[in-house]
Enzyme design. Structure first.
Site, PDB file in Angstrom:
ATOM      1  N   CYS A  86     -26.100 -12.026 -21.147  1.00  0.00           N
ATOM      2  CA  CYS A  86     -25.803 -13.345 -20.577  1.00  0.00           C
ATOM      3  C   CYS A  86     -26.614 -13.636 -19.319  1.00  0.00           C
ATOM      4  CB  CYS A  86     -24.312 -13.490 -20.278  1.00  0.00           C
ATOM      5  SG  CYS A  86     -23.780 -12.643 -18.785  1.00  0.00           S
ATOM      6  N   CYS A 128     -27.438  -8.781 -16.648  1.00  0.00           N
ATOM      7  CA  CYS A 128     -26.884  -8.535 -17.982  1.00  0.00           C
ATOM      8  C   CYS A 128     -27.909  -8.943 -19.047  1.00  0.00           C
ATOM      9  CB  CYS A 128     -25.590  -9.319 -18.176  1.00  0.00           C
ATOM     10  SG  CYS A 128     -24.958  -9.237 -19.867  1.00  0.00           S
ATOM     11  N   GLY A 131       0.787  -1.227   0.000  1.00  0.00           N
ATOM     12  CA  GLY A 131       0.000   0.000   0.000  1.00  0.00           C
ATOM     13  C   GLY A 131       0.815   1.271   0.000  1.00  0.00           C
ATOM     14  N   CYS A 164     -18.654 -12.304 -20.044  1.00  0.00           N
ATOM     15  CA  CYS A 164     -19.969 -12.330 -20.696  1.00  0.00           C
ATOM     16  C   CYS A 164     -19.993 -13.332 -21.852  1.00  0.00           C
ATOM     17  CB  CYS A 164     -20.310 -10.934 -21.197  1.00  0.00           C
ATOM     18  SG  CYS A 164     -22.032 -10.709 -21.647  1.00  0.00           S
TER      19      CYS A 164
END
Lengths: 291, 366, 193
Positions: free
Chosen positions: A243, A240, A31, A271
């Site tokens: 899909c 979606c 980080g 997808c």
């Protein structure tokens, strides 16, 4: 086909060593933003030069590289970066998240869970999570040193006072292993939970700002929040339309000038994989063909 | 019906082909050659060398041709090329006191050793379009030539320095940081600031310098001296034990002489602003010396007035046009993932706000 | 004409630097990302007493911008010449080293190595610690890069517990033995087995 006029993966060996040393220190201090001597690359600053330098320092000829922008492999900048490495490193490329060993990304974490041994390289525009609260590098460096993150909490709290919730939808700040506050790059906050405890190595490159940072696998990453306003990963409240996935991040596409719209997975590999497996959404063209 | 956004590869190929066609323009017009650009657009070439941090007029001219005359794009091409060049060594500092000057003027002394040399300048041209240039050029009448004067041309500031009228700047022998090999670290020392200013965008430095003249960090600058000419570049060869000349380059150097009222420890004295730029880049070097002087407020014990030109972090973080243009233009890349996240948020916040403050329109009508 | 130098000085580097150092770096990256995991590396043949893994680490990380310290038995004429030829790294005292190399005993006291600065904790030393053997057993490791718990045959635990207590300051270690290497960054929590 690789271009013999340039060294493997474009950068000269001394530059790669410099980036590699920075990457190892970045992994040792999760980080924390390690300054590195970012080079001018043959693509513009702000277009992924940090990610490209990190990828160039990591690639071996055996790698299989995937490049995505906004979750998609075929967005123009993803195409351009993928071609750069095909040309300068001669590496194999793929659109499949599962097949890739190195994935360079802009603004998304793939939906398909990553695995041990994979490397996810993020392109980062502004690596400093405190930058929009304090524009001076000399000041923000001190704030990280002293763990003075009060300003960030004040900002988030002001959001709650004004809007009833934290009004940050992407580049949502996180705290790494209880120490450094980190910018996860402009991923939607929907992706934030995937940062934590991820089996893959996550590397972040900011070229213009000359910073590299990292999350080793299984690092604990917490999105900043308040007890009475816990962090929520949100997305469009739809499935979606291609899909049918209910749990993936969606792009909204305007389909005519009368306000019609559809929602599709931003992760195109995810997808297409689902559609190939027979999943269908509300407007899937495939469902018509089958019918 | 929605078609998944495919075709990125083909779109890029076609765009590149179109770009090449536009670059060439009308094929009934003769194509520009790189030597033509190098010789006849020399000031553009110089700017690209200065901001590209690479002294190579042929490559700079090629970059200008490739960039269709977009100088920032040309600078970018040169910088990206520069990344791939191995570094063989470091020259010894060039000596501008031994410059073979083409132009040398001082605004502070009417005459001085070495003389005032106007040189090839626009300064006293009347800015009237010369329509003769639109026609095919007739051969030029030769410029009158004086016998070359090989005597050294001392710096004006050296003359002031002899009487201690200007601040001393002893050589500390400290190696300057290298901005192209190390990340910018703040606060920066003067050597690093000057290095950043030398490759900074001319327009940005010009405007900052102008702002100091208008009172935003005023520095009371006189152009002590401006000189343009060729200097020898020498490299120490360890095996030989001495330095050899490996070439020469044109530089523009500006030294400003600035008022300084003195402090508790220092008697009144003039202070310095410095500009040194690759090639003939007169405007840039003057602007650079003004900004350099404005940035020196702390070491000279002056007040920070909040002027942008005094703010080291602001100036150094935003002076590089390759960085600036890349980041500025990246916002035309797709951001629909972020935008979608914002869209959801704004929709939700609006819905909540409207639910709280307004009765629904239908309820009101009833 | 006499041979310019001992042939072993000129040999033992990477034959294909770009590709070999890329593979070597991936091993270092994997080691540092997942403390306690064993990585096998090849491609360097440094002079004795250096291990192959220590040689690979030097070739991958050291160059003229990286001051190196050789501790104890590692500080031989042959090793100095090998580093000078293949890395060009300046050899320095322990206090100013970016990379220090030696056995754990020779590196003592480790408190002399740079721990980084509070505002730049990355400016700290990396220790390449040569061990007679390196196995995934011994001290218990937890922290970033480790799913539940890992084990590593550390030469001791107290020094690493003290190093972790200084986080984000501290040194980072690469342990080398033969052609095997493992890493222990400062972020790892070390406990006795």
């Amino acid at each position: 086909m690789s271009d013999d006029a340039y060294n493997f993966a474009y950068l000269d060996e001394q530059t790669k060593r410099m980036i590699r040393r920075a990457l190892l220190k970045a992994l040792a201090i999760p980080g924390y933003q390690v300054p590195f001597a970012s080079r001018e690359m043959p693509m513009p600053y702000g277009w992924g030069t940090g990610g490209v330098q990190v990828t160039a320092a990591c690639l071996t000829p055996d790698d299989v590289l995937k490049v995505i922008d906004q979750g998609a492999d075929d967005t123009t900048n993803a195409v351009s970066i993928r071609r750069f490495f095909q040309r300068t490193a001669g590496v194999a490329t793929t659109e499949s998240t599962a097949e890739a060993t190195v994935i360079q990304t802009r603004h998304r974490i793939p939906e398909t869970p990553l695995t041990e041994g994979q490397i996810l390289v993020y392109q980062v525009p502004i690596p400093e999570p405190l930058r929009f609260l304090e524009p001076r590098e000399t000041e923000t460096r001190k704030m990280h040193e002293l763990e003075e993150y009060g300003l960030m909490h004040v900002k988030l709290y002001e959001d709650i006072a004004r809007h009833g919730e934290i009004a940050t939808a992407y580049a949502y700040p996180v705290k790494v292993e209880g120490r450094y506050v980190m910018d996860p790059s402009p991923i939607p906050k929907f992706d934030n939970p995937k940062l934590s405890d991820n089996p893959a190595i996550q590397l972040f490159g900011a070229g213009r700002e000359s910073r590299i940072y990292a999350l080793p696998p299984y690092t604990q990453v917490v999105s900043l929040d308040f007890e009475d306003h816990p962090f929520r990963a949100s997305k469009a409240d739809h499935a979606c339309d291609l899909c049918g996935a209910a749990e993936s991040y969606l792009d909204e596409v305007i389909t005519d000038d009368a306000g019609s719209r559809m929602f599709v997975c931003s992760d195109t590999d995810f997808c297409t994989g689902r559609q190939a497996a027979g999943h269908r959404g509300r407007l899937s063209p495939l469902s018509k063909e089958i019918a | 019906m929605y078609v998944a956004v495919k075709g990125g590869e083909r779109a890029i190929d076609n765009a590149h082909a179109w770009l090449a066609e536009d670059r060439r323009g009308d094929t009934t017009v003769a194509e520009l050659s790189v030597p033509q650009i190098r010789e006849q657009l020399a000031l553009a070439v110089n700017r690209v060398m200065a901001e590209g941090s690479l002294y190579d007029p042929d490559l700079a001219a090629l970059a200008i041709k490739q960039a269709r005359g977009d100088l920032i794009e040309a600078v970018f091409l040169i910088r990206a090329y520069r990344t791939t060049l191995p570094r063989f060594g470091t020259s010894i500092p060039v000596d501008t006191a031994r410059m073979r000057v083409d132009r040398r003027i001082s605004a502070t002394f009417k005459d001085l050793p070495g003389g005032q040399i106007l040189g090839p300048t626009f300064d006293y041209t009347h800015r009237l379009l010369d329509f003769k240039l639109a026609a095919e050029g007739a051969p030029l009448a030769p410029t009158p030539q004086a016998a070359p004067d090989m005597a050294p041309v001392p710096h004006v500031t050296a003359l002031l320095d002899r009487d201690e009228l200007i601040e001393a700047t002893p050589d500390t022998g400290e190696a300057p940081p290298d901005l192209t090999r190390q990340p910018l670290e703040l606060p920066a020392n003067r050597a690093l600031r000057l290095q950043a200013l030398a490759r900074a965008d001319e327009g940005f430095i010009l405007s900052l310098a102008y702002s100091t003249q208008r009172g935003y960090g005023r520095t009371h600058a006189f152009v002590g001296e401006l000189r343009i000419g060729a200097v020898a570049v020498e490299l120490e060869i360890p095996e030989l034990g001495f330095a050899i000349t490996i070439g020469e380059m044109t530089l523009t150097e500006c030294e400003t002489v600035n008022q300084f009222k003195g402090s508790r420890t220092e008697p009144p004295q003039f202070t310095r602003g410095y500009g040194l730029v690759l090639g003939q880049c007169e405007r840039k070097s003057i602007a650079m010396s003004l900004v350099d002087r404005a940035l020196r407020w702390k070491e000279l014990g002056e007040d920070f007035t909040g002027a942008p030109a005094q703010d080291e972090e602001f100036v150094l973080s935003h002076a590089d046009n390759v960085q600036a243009t890349g980041f500025l233009e990246h916002i035309k890349l797709p951001h629909y993932v972020d935008f979608q996240a914002e869209l959801e948020l704004v929709r939700r916040l609006r819905a909540e706000a409207l639910a709280q403050t307004q009765p629904s329109p239908r309820a009101a009508a009833e | 004409m006499t041979a310019p130098q001992d042939a072993s000085v000129l040999s033992g580097g990477f034959v294909e630097p770009a590709v070999q150092s890329a593979h070597a770096f991936r091993a270092l990256l994997a080691a540092m990302a997942r403390p306690g995991t064993m990585q096998t590396v090849t491609g360097a043949q440094p002079p004795a007493p250096l291990s192959v893994a220590a040689g690979v680490a030097l070739l991958t990380l050291a160059d003229p911008t990286v001051p190196v310290h050789l501790a104890g038995a590692a500080d031989t004429e042959a090793v100095r010449a090998w580093i000078a030829f293949h890395c060009g790294a300046p050899l320095v005292a322990a206090e100013s080293a970016a990379i220090a190399l030696g056995t754990w005993d020779a590196l003592q006291p480790v408190s002399r190595f740079s721990m980084g600065l509070p505002d730049y904790p990355d400016r700290s030393a990396t220790l390449i610690v040569e061990l007679p053997a390196l196995t995934a057993s011994g001290a218990h490791l937890r922290g970033p890069g480790i799913r539940d718990r890992a084990e590593l045959s550390l030469p001791e635990t107290a020094a690493f517990i003290a190093n972790r207590a200084r986080f984000p300051l501290g040194f980072d270690c690469l342990f080398t033995s033969g052609s095997t290497l493992a890493a222990l960054p400062r972020s790892t929590i070390v406990e006795n087995a």
